[in-house]
Design a protein around this motif. Sequence first.
Motif, mmCIF file in Angstrom:
data_model
loop_
_atom_site.group_PDB
_atom_site.id
_atom_site.type_symbol
_atom_site.label_atom_id
_atom_site.label_comp_id
_atom_site.label_asym_id
_atom_site.label_seq_id
_atom_site.Cartn_x
_atom_site.Cartn_y
_atom_site.Cartn_z
ATOM 1 N N TYR A 102 -5.961 7.953 -16.552
ATOM 2 C CA TYR A 102 -6.915 6.855 -16.535
ATOM 3 C C TYR A 102 -8.211 7.317 -17.182
ATOM 4 N N PRO A 103 -8.241 7.414 -18.534
ATOM 5 C CA PRO A 103 -9.475 7.837 -19.195
ATOM 6 C C PRO A 103 -10.604 6.858 -18.911
ATOM 7 N N ASN A 104 -11.755 7.398 -18.544
ATOM 8 C CA ASN A 104 -12.936 6.577 -18.242
ATOM 9 C C ASN A 104 -12.655 5.556 -17.142
ATOM 10 N N GLY A 105 -11.719 5.885 -16.249
ATOM 11 C CA GLY A 105 -11.364 5.002 -15.157
ATOM 12 C C GLY A 105 -10.275 4.002 -15.485
ATOM 13 N N GLY A 106 -9.748 4.045 -16.709
ATOM 14 C CA GLY A 106 -8.617 3.193 -17.058
ATOM 15 C C GLY A 106 -8.968 1.860 -17.684
ATOM 16 N N PRO A 122 -6.521 18.665 -26.819
ATOM 17 C CA PRO A 122 -5.573 18.471 -25.715
ATOM 18 C C PRO A 122 -5.967 17.401 -24.699
ATOM 19 N N PHE A 123 -7.229 16.911 -24.704
ATOM 20 C CA PHE A 123 -7.678 15.934 -23.712
ATOM 21 C C PHE A 123 -7.409 16.441 -22.291
ATOM 22 N N THR A 124 -8.036 17.554 -21.929
ATOM 23 C CA THR A 124 -7.887 18.103 -20.580
ATOM 24 C C THR A 124 -8.265 17.050 -19.537
ATOM 25 N N SER A 125 -7.394 16.864 -18.532
ATOM 26 C CA SER A 125 -7.548 15.801 -17.546
ATOM 27 C C SER A 125 -7.454 16.386 -16.143
ATOM 28 N N TYR A 126 -8.172 15.757 -15.208
ATOM 29 C CA TYR A 126 -8.343 16.322 -13.871
ATOM 30 C C TYR A 126 -7.671 15.470 -12.802
ATOM 31 N N PRO A 127 -7.029 16.106 -11.826
ATOM 32 C CA PRO A 127 -6.364 15.345 -10.762
ATOM 33 C C PRO A 127 -7.366 14.511 -9.979
ATOM 34 N N CYS A 128 -6.924 13.321 -9.576
ATOM 35 C CA CYS A 128 -7.838 12.375 -8.942
ATOM 36 C C CYS A 128 -7.051 11.416 -8.059
ATOM 37 N N GLU A 129 -7.747 10.709 -7.185
ATOM 38 C CA GLU A 129 -7.151 9.611 -6.428
ATOM 39 C C GLU A 129 -7.361 8.323 -7.212
ATOM 40 N N LEU A 130 -6.349 7.475 -7.276
ATOM 41 C CA LEU A 130 -6.422 6.247 -8.047
ATOM 42 C C LEU A 130 -7.643 5.430 -7.632
ATOM 43 N N GLY A 131 -8.518 5.171 -8.587
ATOM 44 C CA GLY A 131 -9.716 4.374 -8.349
ATOM 45 C C GLY A 131 -10.889 5.134 -7.785
ATOM 46 N N GLN A 132 -10.684 6.372 -7.401
ATOM 47 C CA GLN A 132 -11.774 7.192 -6.842
ATOM 48 C C GLN A 132 -12.184 8.238 -7.881
ATOM 49 N N TRP A 133 -12.918 7.785 -8.899
ATOM 50 C CA TRP A 133 -13.129 8.622 -10.073
ATOM 51 C C TRP A 133 -14.282 9.607 -9.939
ATOM 52 N N ASP A 134 -15.201 9.403 -9.012
ATOM 53 C CA ASP A 134 -16.354 10.294 -8.892
ATOM 54 C C ASP A 134 -15.918 11.691 -8.444
ATOM 55 N N GLY A 135 -16.434 12.689 -9.118
ATOM 56 C CA GLY A 135 -16.168 14.066 -8.723
ATOM 57 C C GLY A 135 -14.843 14.635 -9.188
ATOM 58 N N ALA A 141 -6.866 -1.542 -17.983
ATOM 59 C CA ALA A 141 -6.228 -1.882 -16.704
ATOM 60 C C ALA A 141 -7.152 -2.680 -15.790
ATOM 61 N N GLY A 142 -7.820 -3.680 -16.330
ATOM 62 C CA GLY A 142 -8.650 -4.543 -15.501
ATOM 63 C C GLY A 142 -10.118 -4.264 -15.666
ATOM 64 N N ASN A 143 -10.881 -5.241 -16.167
ATOM 65 C CA ASN A 143 -12.313 -5.027 -16.378
ATOM 66 C C ASN A 143 -13.116 -5.385 -15.131
ATOM 67 N N SER A 144 -14.409 -5.059 -15.156
ATOM 68 C CA SER A 144 -15.255 -5.212 -13.970
ATOM 69 C C SER A 144 -15.591 -6.668 -13.660
ATOM 70 N N ILE A 145 -15.324 -7.567 -14.591
ATOM 71 C CA ILE A 145 -15.641 -8.977 -14.367
ATOM 72 C C ILE A 145 -14.467 -9.714 -13.738
ATOM 73 N N THR A 146 -13.287 -9.590 -14.339
ATOM 74 C CA THR A 146 -12.123 -10.337 -13.846
ATOM 75 C C THR A 146 -11.145 -9.484 -13.050
ATOM 76 N N ASN A 147 -11.237 -8.168 -13.193
ATOM 77 C CA ASN A 147 -10.297 -7.228 -12.574
ATOM 78 C C ASN A 147 -8.866 -7.460 -13.057
ATOM 79 N N ILE A 148 -8.728 -8.187 -14.172
ATOM 80 C CA ILE A 148 -7.424 -8.442 -14.775
ATOM 81 C C ILE A 148 -7.401 -7.767 -16.133
ATOM 82 N N GLY A 149 -6.377 -6.987 -16.396
ATOM 83 C CA GLY A 149 -6.323 -6.260 -17.650
ATOM 84 C C GLY A 149 -5.115 -6.617 -18.485
ATOM 85 N N ILE A 150 -5.208 -6.310 -19.770
ATOM 86 C CA ILE A 150 -4.061 -6.455 -20.656
ATOM 87 C C ILE A 150 -3.014 -5.413 -20.306
#
Length: 333
Positions: free
Chosen positions: A246-250, A282-295, A225-234
């Motif tokens: 958003y695994p690993n930030g998406g 099961p890939f346990t996943s944690y609630p988060c704010e979009l784009g605010q992945w720390d913590g 969903a957008g890389n760190s160089i172009t911010n445009i993703g497939i």
Amino acid sequence: MVGRFDLVGLTIFVSCFLKYGICEEVCYGDLGCFSNDPPHDNVRFLPESPEEIGTVFLLYTRLNPYEGHNINRKDPESIIGSHFDPSRRTVFVIHGWNPSDKVQWMVDMKDEFLQYDDMNVIFVNWKDGATGLYFQCVANTEVVGAEIHALLDTLTMYMGLDVKDVYLVGHSLGAQVAGYAGERNPAIGRITGLDPGALAFEDEDPAVRLESTDAQFVDVIHTAAGNSITNIGIGIKGVSGHVDFYPNGGSEQPGCPLPIAGDVCDHKRATEYFVESINQCPFTSYPCELGQWDGCDTCGDIGCSYMGFHAEESDARGVFYLETESQSPYCQG
């Protein structure tokens, strides 16, 4: 004779209009009519005909796990004489743009599904309509979605299918195909979008992309969903379901090459995570704010969810984050 040539000329004229996207509407029998008027102006092309797209539906069950039965809504006997059982869950697996002759992730997913339970697993092979000019393939997704919907009607009529037991899993443009099928029948039980295609869909009207209203439960895995160089993703970046992972930030998945060169790897990784989720972890996943992945590493008040097949086992809704390993097995828990 003059009338015959006039008809030929008209056919060529109309075909040229269709080819270059000038027409505003085209109709294909029981599938209905398709327009490029708003909101369907996300792409200027009109969809090709079902004959040109050449969609094939192949049914697999535990009774025929390796050789799929070709089922066809226009030939009910092909369904009645198959191993389709309406008491089982019915899963449609849908590939995306420019598939190879044998899409291995589909085979792997089918095998994992049949290991988990005796299901009706149906491959949606629309290779001819998904190969070539991307924007024409985007237009074709709406017809393939309509074909799935029409097949569901046939399965309901002849086999007693209940659409609440139907589950659509699509990758890339296949996820958008699933959205179109669900738009026609939002009573469908579940849709999983595996990194839904972004180009011509990102920020477009919900009527032309996968969205939470397309099924009773919609979950989405974002991996490109957008890389760190172009911010445009497939893959699409925005929230698209009841639950968005958003695994690993998406984007920029561990083990994939650097941004841009690694985007295809990132995009494919969604299918690999999902296949592994069915029986392995099961890939346990944690609630988060979009784009605010720390913590984002606790279940909090919202509760945790499970990325992949077991997402429906949690009542938690919203955006979820998790980290994965760089190679299979990817799951950390």
